[in-house]
Scaffold this active site. Sequence first.
Site, short mmCIF file in Angstrom:
data_model
loop_
_atom_site.label_atom_id
_atom_site.label_comp_id
_atom_site.label_asym_id
_atom_site.label_seq_id
_atom_site.Cartn_x
_atom_site.Cartn_y
_atom_site.Cartn_z
N SER A 13 0.61 -4.83 -4.46
CA SER A 13 0.32 -5.23 -3.08
C SER A 13 -0.20 -6.65 -2.95
O SER A 13 0.46 -7.59 -3.38
CB SER A 13 -0.66 -4.22 -2.48
OG SER A 13 -0.79 -4.44 -1.11
N HIS A 14 -1.43 -6.78 -2.45
CA HIS A 14 -1.98 -8.11 -2.17
C HIS A 14 -2.63 -8.74 -3.40
O HIS A 14 -3.12 -9.86 -3.32
CB HIS A 14 -3.02 -7.98 -1.07
CG HIS A 14 -4.07 -6.97 -1.42
ND1 HIS A 14 -3.79 -5.62 -1.43
CD2 HIS A 14 -5.34 -7.11 -1.81
CE1 HIS A 14 -4.88 -4.97 -1.82
NE2 HIS A 14 -5.83 -5.85 -2.06
N ASP A 70 3.58 -6.77 -0.87
CA ASP A 70 4.63 -5.75 -0.82
C ASP A 70 5.09 -5.44 0.61
O ASP A 70 5.85 -4.50 0.82
CB ASP A 70 4.18 -4.47 -1.54
CG ASP A 70 2.97 -3.83 -0.88
OD1 ASP A 70 2.17 -4.55 -0.26
OD2 ASP A 70 2.82 -2.60 -0.99
N ASP A 79 3.51 -4.37 3.38
CA ASP A 79 3.02 -3.29 4.24
C ASP A 79 1.84 -3.70 5.12
O ASP A 79 1.46 -2.96 6.02
CB ASP A 79 2.71 -2.02 3.42
CG ASP A 79 1.71 -2.25 2.31
OD1 ASP A 79 1.26 -3.40 2.12
OD2 ASP A 79 1.39 -1.27 1.60
N ARG A 80 1.24 -4.87 4.85
CA ARG A 80 0.11 -5.30 5.69
C ARG A 80 0.57 -6.34 6.71
O ARG A 80 1.58 -7.00 6.51
CB ARG A 80 -0.98 -5.93 4.83
CG ARG A 80 -1.59 -4.97 3.85
CD ARG A 80 -2.77 -5.61 3.16
NE ARG A 80 -3.36 -4.64 2.24
CZ ARG A 80 -4.59 -4.68 1.79
NH1 ARG A 80 -5.39 -5.67 2.15
NH2 ARG A 80 -5.03 -3.75 0.98
N LYS A 95 2.45 2.08 5.62
CA LYS A 95 2.15 1.09 6.64
C LYS A 95 3.24 0.01 6.57
O LYS A 95 3.93 -0.11 5.57
CB LYS A 95 0.75 0.52 6.46
CG LYS A 95 0.44 -0.09 5.10
CD LYS A 95 -1.05 -0.39 5.04
CE LYS A 95 -1.45 -1.15 3.78
NZ LYS A 95 -1.76 -0.23 2.67
N ASP A 143 1.72 -9.12 3.41
CA ASP A 143 1.16 -9.20 2.05
C ASP A 143 2.25 -9.09 0.98
O ASP A 143 3.44 -9.10 1.27
CB ASP A 143 0.09 -8.12 1.84
CG ASP A 143 0.69 -6.73 1.76
OD1 ASP A 143 1.75 -6.51 2.34
OD2 ASP A 143 0.08 -5.86 1.10
C1 VG1 Z 1 -7.36 -1.14 0.03
C2 VG1 Z 1 -7.64 -0.95 1.50
C3 VG1 Z 1 -6.99 0.33 1.99
C4 VG1 Z 1 -5.49 0.29 1.68
C5 VG1 Z 1 -5.28 0.04 0.20
C6 VG1 Z 1 -3.83 -0.13 -0.16
O1 VG1 Z 1 -7.91 -0.07 -0.70
O2 VG1 Z 1 -9.02 -0.94 1.76
O3 VG1 Z 1 -7.23 0.47 3.37
O4 VG1 Z 1 -4.89 1.49 2.04
O5 VG1 Z 1 -5.96 -1.16 -0.19
O6 VG1 Z 1 -3.25 -1.18 0.56
P1 VG1 Z 1 -9.34 -0.17 -1.46
O7 VG1 Z 1 -9.49 1.14 -2.17
O8 VG1 Z 1 -9.26 -1.36 -2.36
O9 VG1 Z 1 -10.36 -0.39 -0.38
V1 VG1 Z 1 -2.10 -2.16 -0.20
O10 VG1 Z 1 -1.39 -3.16 1.00
O11 VG1 Z 1 -3.02 -2.79 -1.40
O12 VG1 Z 1 -0.99 -1.05 -0.81
CO CO Z 2 0.32 -3.92 0.48
#
Ligand code: VG1
Ligand code: CO
Length: 543
Positions: free
Chosen positions: A113-114, A279, A281-282, A376, A277
């Site tokens: 992801s990010h 991947d 989804d954000r 998302k 982001d």
């Molecule tokens: C974070 C965010 C959460 C989100 C998750 C995956 O998790 O707070 O809301 O669903 O990332 O998003 P955490 O456990 O680090 O708070 V992504 O775009 O990283 O797949």
């Molecule tokens: Co993501």
Amino acid sequence: MAIQTIQTQPFPDQKPGTSGLRKKVAVFQQPHYLENFVQSIFDSLDGFAGKTLVVGGDGRYGNLQATMVILRMAAANGFGRVLVGRDGLLSTPAASCVIRKHDAFGGIILSASHNPGGPDGDFGIKYNTGNGGPAPEKITDAIFERSKTIREYRIVDAEEIALDREHEFTLDGMTVNVIDPVADYAELMAELFDFRAIAHLFQSGFRMRFDAMHAITGPYATEILQNRLGAPRGTVINGVPLADFGGGHPDPNLTYAKELVDEMFGDKALDFGAASDGDGDRNMILGRRFFVTPSDSLALLTANATLAPGYADGLAGVARSMPTSAAVDRVAEALGIDCFETPTGWKFFGNLMDAGRVTLCGEESFGTGSSHVREKDGLWAVLFWLNILARRQQPVETLIRTHWARYGRNYYSRHDYEGVDTAGAEQLMAGLREGLETLPGRQLGLLTVAYADDFSYTDPVDGSVSTGQGIRIGFSEGSRIVFRLSGTGTEGATLRIYLERFEADPARHDQDTQQALADLIAIADDVAGIRRLTGREFPTVIT
Ligand code: VG1
Ligand code: CO
């Protein structure tokens, strides 16, 4: 080609977090590390012989190589067909879309992801089920259990696997279809939103910038915004996915999407700005010199949903993660629909959507989505906003201020302390947990504690219970502080503190957010000992 059975040893650390298994690239580069996890996934699933698997990722360092390993292992384990994005690419929402559209058994998404990418960055892998959504805890727990005892995995030999063009071939009897990563997704977006109205908006001189942050959304945004909707070239910036995201941190927020933020808060600000982001989804939504919090974005989309053709019949209900602000709750109340509060992570929305109980969902962490897929979806949120802007013909700031005037404003901020000492962070959470019972009725600063608990959730569809999902301290005047540890980091611990205050009076909607929350910020430090236990004076990131 022959199926090989390779002997291996378990790794003790393959526990999936909030969204799959995320580790440093160097960890994934250990011999058998990826293969062990993939075999553990397959060993935890039943009945996939001859069925279809979807595979793709966000293009980060290691993506293509891992894709090929997964294809060879899927063939050896008896899948009938794999749908894989060209060059091994699929954004997370597009993977979800492809799984659903083609009735796949499930999918494997390669993404952290990010989190930054490249040889020194992070890599990640997660399994999604046939509904297109992240595997529920029951499955991720089974995968982890399996990973602790695994002794062998199966893989076929393969000379060359060409993923650089759309075509079909077989791999030891399994069909592989290399697909255009964008097509199915773009088609779905055209069904949900009023593309004619949005195209007309661009024709009338409306200007936006979309920052793909050198990550996966570039090709999707270029195709949809520029090619199909007629936004001028240059609307999408940083649109070519790079293995290391150009050395950046592909997280769409005010800190990391700096190029976009500088433009949108500068003299030549455009009408609308958005970013996605690693991947895809954000999303981050910006108006001219105006930031929309993700929680407010969810509330506004909910209030205006029927302006989009895909939601014209109204919403079944909405859901938000517990730390997300309650802005959407009041819209749901006004609409007379259900509003669910779930633990952090998209996997908790799946059952509610499958049961037809919610249509829109959101998280404060720049995640918004709907039942069109089971992830998302960054670009979907941007298109939803464009659809609303095209229909309402007002600036972003006006839309939000009008919304606040009607429903009230939830001042909201998240303070992250990234990469802190794990022992200190755990001590901080343990300390909070121990003191919970003594808090209700107590005076903290000028506020009185109304409730204090460790959030636990009972899934209303299948009755499964998830405990320890974050400490909540609520005050009698409606403010709230939430503490939790991140489940996606790969270095030390990340402490997240979520602060929220509701303000009904429009005359008081112009305060600076950090000032409006200043007393809560001080109370949070006081009650949890943040500075003392993390050794940090300030958060790393404030959103
Ligand atoms: C974070 C965010 C959460 C989100 C998750 C995956 O998790 O707070 O809301 O669903 O990332 O998003 P955490 O456990 O680090 O708070 V992504 O775009 O990283 O797949
Ligand atoms: Co993501």
